[in-house]
Scaffold this motif. Structure first.
Motif, PDB file in Angstrom:
ATOM      1  N   MET A 262      26.324  14.458 -28.404  1.00 46.66           N
ATOM      2  CA  MET A 262      24.920  14.249 -28.490  1.00 46.66           C
ATOM      3  C   MET A 262      24.327  13.833 -27.334  1.00 46.66           C
ATOM      4  O   MET A 262      24.901  12.735 -26.741  1.00 46.66           O
ATOM      5  CB  MET A 262      24.569  13.263 -29.866  1.00 46.66           C
ATOM      6  CG  MET A 262      23.272  13.141 -30.005  1.00 46.66           C
ATOM      7  SD  MET A 262      22.708  11.761 -30.877  1.00 46.66           S
ATOM      8  CE  MET A 262      23.193  12.590 -32.511  1.00 46.66           C
ATOM      9  N   ILE A 263      23.120  14.530 -26.961  1.00 45.16           N
ATOM     10  CA  ILE A 263      22.291  14.099 -25.962  1.00 45.16           C
ATOM     11  C   ILE A 263      21.129  13.257 -26.971  1.00 45.16           C
ATOM     12  O   ILE A 263      20.476  14.129 -27.438  1.00 45.16           O
ATOM     13  CB  ILE A 263      21.823  15.212 -25.107  1.00 45.16           C
ATOM     14  CG1 ILE A 263      23.056  15.602 -24.386  1.00 45.16           C
ATOM     15  CG2 ILE A 263      20.752  14.633 -24.080  1.00 45.16           C
ATOM     16  CD1 ILE A 263      22.502  16.889 -23.354  1.00 45.16           C
ATOM     17  N   CYS A 264      20.963  12.295 -26.768  1.00 46.97           N
ATOM     18  CA  CYS A 264      19.721  11.386 -27.428  1.00 46.97           C
ATOM     19  C   CYS A 264      18.883  11.508 -26.354  1.00 46.97           C
ATOM     20  O   CYS A 264      18.781  10.604 -25.385  1.00 46.97           O
ATOM     21  CB  CYS A 264      20.289  10.033 -27.870  1.00 46.97           C
ATOM     22  SG  CYS A 264      18.882   9.375 -28.697  1.00 46.97           S
ATOM     23  N   ALA A 265      17.889  12.274 -26.418  1.00 45.70           N
ATOM     24  CA  ALA A 265      16.840  12.284 -25.518  1.00 45.70           C
ATOM     25  C   ALA A 265      15.530  11.314 -25.724  1.00 45.70           C
ATOM     26  O   ALA A 265      14.552  11.366 -25.064  1.00 45.70           O
ATOM     27  CB  ALA A 265      16.178  13.695 -25.262  1.00 45.70           C
ATOM     28  N   ASN A 266      15.910  10.359 -26.653  1.00 48.66           N
ATOM     29  CA  ASN A 266      14.749   9.391 -26.944  1.00 48.66           C
ATOM     30  C   ASN A 266      15.470   8.142 -27.358  1.00 48.66           C
ATOM     31  O   ASN A 266      15.624   8.092 -28.709  1.00 48.66           O
ATOM     32  CB  ASN A 266      13.701   9.818 -27.944  1.00 48.66           C
ATOM     33  CG  ASN A 266      12.827   8.800 -28.425  1.00 48.66           C
ATOM     34  OD1 ASN A 266      12.655   7.689 -27.788  1.00 48.66           O
ATOM     35  ND2 ASN A 266      11.625   9.058 -28.985  1.00 48.66           N
ATOM     36  N   PRO A 267      15.754   7.192 -26.956  1.00 46.07           N
ATOM     37  CA  PRO A 267      16.627   6.102 -27.512  1.00 46.07           C
ATOM     38  C   PRO A 267      15.605   5.037 -28.310  1.00 46.07           C
ATOM     39  O   PRO A 267      16.347   4.425 -28.973  1.00 46.07           O
ATOM     40  CB  PRO A 267      17.180   5.295 -26.070  1.00 46.07           C
ATOM     41  CG  PRO A 267      16.940   6.225 -25.150  1.00 46.07           C
ATOM     42  CD  PRO A 267      15.972   7.043 -25.298  1.00 46.07           C
ATOM     43  N   ASP A 268      14.288   5.519 -28.519  1.00 49.29           N
ATOM     44  CA  ASP A 268      13.676   4.532 -29.422  1.00 49.29           C
ATOM     45  C   ASP A 268      14.270   4.691 -30.927  1.00 49.29           C
ATOM     46  O   ASP A 268      14.616   5.675 -31.439  1.00 49.29           O
ATOM     47  CB  ASP A 268      12.408   4.919 -29.393  1.00 49.29           C
ATOM     48  CG  ASP A 268      11.556   4.474 -28.107  1.00 49.29           C
ATOM     49  OD1 ASP A 268      12.141   3.909 -27.417  1.00 49.29           O
ATOM     50  OD2 ASP A 268      10.241   4.859 -27.870  1.00 49.29           O
ATOM     51  N   LEU A 269      14.440   3.525 -31.574  1.00 51.28           N
ATOM     52  CA  LEU A 269      14.578   3.602 -32.963  1.00 51.28           C
ATOM     53  C   LEU A 269      13.511   4.087 -33.961  1.00 51.28           C
ATOM     54  O   LEU A 269      13.733   4.833 -34.882  1.00 51.28           O
ATOM     55  CB  LEU A 269      15.274   2.231 -33.226  1.00 51.28           C
ATOM     56  CG  LEU A 269      16.545   1.684 -32.781  1.00 51.28           C
ATOM     57  CD1 LEU A 269      16.784   0.332 -33.179  1.00 51.28           C
ATOM     58  CD2 LEU A 269      17.574   2.823 -32.776  1.00 51.28           C
ATOM     59  N   GLU A 270      12.395   3.742 -33.574  1.00 50.52           N
ATOM     60  CA  GLU A 270      11.060   4.013 -34.254  1.00 50.52           C
ATOM     61  C   GLU A 270       9.780   3.724 -33.274  1.00 50.52           C
ATOM     62  O   GLU A 270      10.062   3.167 -32.287  1.00 50.52           O
ATOM     63  CB  GLU A 270      11.054   3.277 -35.727  1.00 50.52           C
ATOM     64  CG  GLU A 270      10.907   1.577 -35.356  1.00 50.52           C
ATOM     65  CD  GLU A 270      10.765   1.074 -36.738  1.00 50.52           C
ATOM     66  OE1 GLU A 270      10.780   1.728 -37.865  1.00 50.52           O
ATOM     67  OE2 GLU A 270      10.680  -0.291 -36.539  1.00 50.52           O
ATOM     68  N   ILE A 271       8.882   4.379 -33.826  1.00 47.39           N
ATOM     69  CA  ILE A 271       7.546   4.144 -33.223  1.00 47.39           C
ATOM     70  C   ILE A 271       6.347   3.899 -34.427  1.00 47.39           C
ATOM     71  O   ILE A 271       6.850   4.067 -35.731  1.00 47.39           O
ATOM     72  CB  ILE A 271       7.094   5.304 -32.332  1.00 47.39           C
ATOM     73  CG1 ILE A 271       7.121   6.631 -33.176  1.00 47.39           C
ATOM     74  CG2 ILE A 271       7.799   5.573 -31.033  1.00 47.39           C
ATOM     75  CD1 ILE A 271       6.337   7.859 -32.843  1.00 47.39           C
TER      76      ILE A 271
END
Length: 281
Positions: free
Chosen positions: A163-172
């Motif tokens: 997996m490439i996670c292109a947004n490490p944020d957990l939530e916004i």
């Protein structure tokens, strides 16, 4: 931690600035007037907007324009989506060099600019793919709980997709609504034994790119962000001084209370140089 009334108290000590977007410059719907005024006051010094948005920089620039943030108010944009595209394009990193060309995309269609011009193909199923590109919930599922994504993630895990996670944020927080991000899906995948490559804050690599873009050493740059986990810890790891904006993602948790803010920072092992309620001059 030093509590600032405005950025003017600390800004003269730095030559350049790295600013988060969501929770600092805007709330996902509208730009904050005080933040725009702050950017105007910083005119003449290089400013880089560093975002974990899983889209190309040009896409984020157009979104900012629609929110009323003129191009003239900053000098650079760097997104985790742009960094992902570059990594897939150059494949200079051994992890990326080993990847195939067939991508299964978990995320909204608007994020597919990350795959543009790379010679990759979009796979319809995990079984037909070599890579899982995770950019977070699509619009139809952005309010769904994590459980809603587990069957799809399990299929990718069973297909042994890195997996490439292109947004490490957990939530916004969009307006007043909390929305799950790609990082939450990646945490589950990694916990279950999946191979995950995280692109974006808090990875020091993206700060190295940011500093190179600014053309400044870490000690001459100030980072400003609202997330302890990504913005502040990322700046800490890169040796960059940081200001924590309390009114963003941690707004409900700390409520502007200094004692609660201190406790939250200690629990996360984040060490901002200073804190500010909202970005203002």
């Amino acid at each position: 931690m030093h509590y600032l009334n405005g950025l003017a108290e600390i800004a003269p000590a730095y030559d350049g600035f790295i600013l988060d977007l969501w929770g600092v410059i805007h709330n996902g719907i509208t730009a904050y007037p005080d933040a725009l005024d702050c950017l105007r006051k910083l005119a003449g010094r290089p400013t880089l907007l560093l975002s974990n948005a899983p889209r190309r920089a040009g896409s984020v620039q157009r979104t900012l324009q629609r929110m009323g943030v003129p191009d003239a108010l900053y000098t650079h944009i760097l997104t985790s989506g742009e960094a992902t595209w570059h990594a897939l394009h150059t494949r200079s990193d051994p992890w990326f060099a080993a990847l195939g060309k067939r991508i299964y995309h978990l995320g909204p269609e608007r994020d597919r600019s990350v795959m543009a011009g790379l010679g990759t193909t979009l796979a319809a199923t995990p079984q037909a793919a070599d890579i899982l590109l995770n950019t977070g919930p699509d619009d139809s599922r952005e309010s769904a709980p994590l459980d809603a994504f587990i069957p799809e993630l399990l299929a990718c895990l069973q297909a042994n997709l890195p997996m490439i996670c292109a947004n490490p944020d957990l939530e916004i927080v969009r307006g007043t609504e909390r929305i799950l991000c790609a990082g939450s899906l990646a945490v589950w995948y990694e916990t279950e034994g999946g191979n995950v490559r995280w692109i974006g804050k808090p990875d020091p690599a993206i700060y190295a790119t940011a500093l190179a873009t600014l053309g400044l050493p870490a000690k001459r740059v100030l980072a400003i962000g609202d997330s302890l986990r990504t913005d502040i810890i990322g700046a800490n790891a890169a040796g960059i001084d940081s200001v924590w904006v309390l009114g963003g993602i941690h707004g409900d948790e700390v409520g502007g209370d200094p004692a609660r803010a201190e406790a939250a920072a200690a629990a996360t092992r984040a060490t901002p140089l200073a804190v500010i309620e909202r970005l203002a001059w």
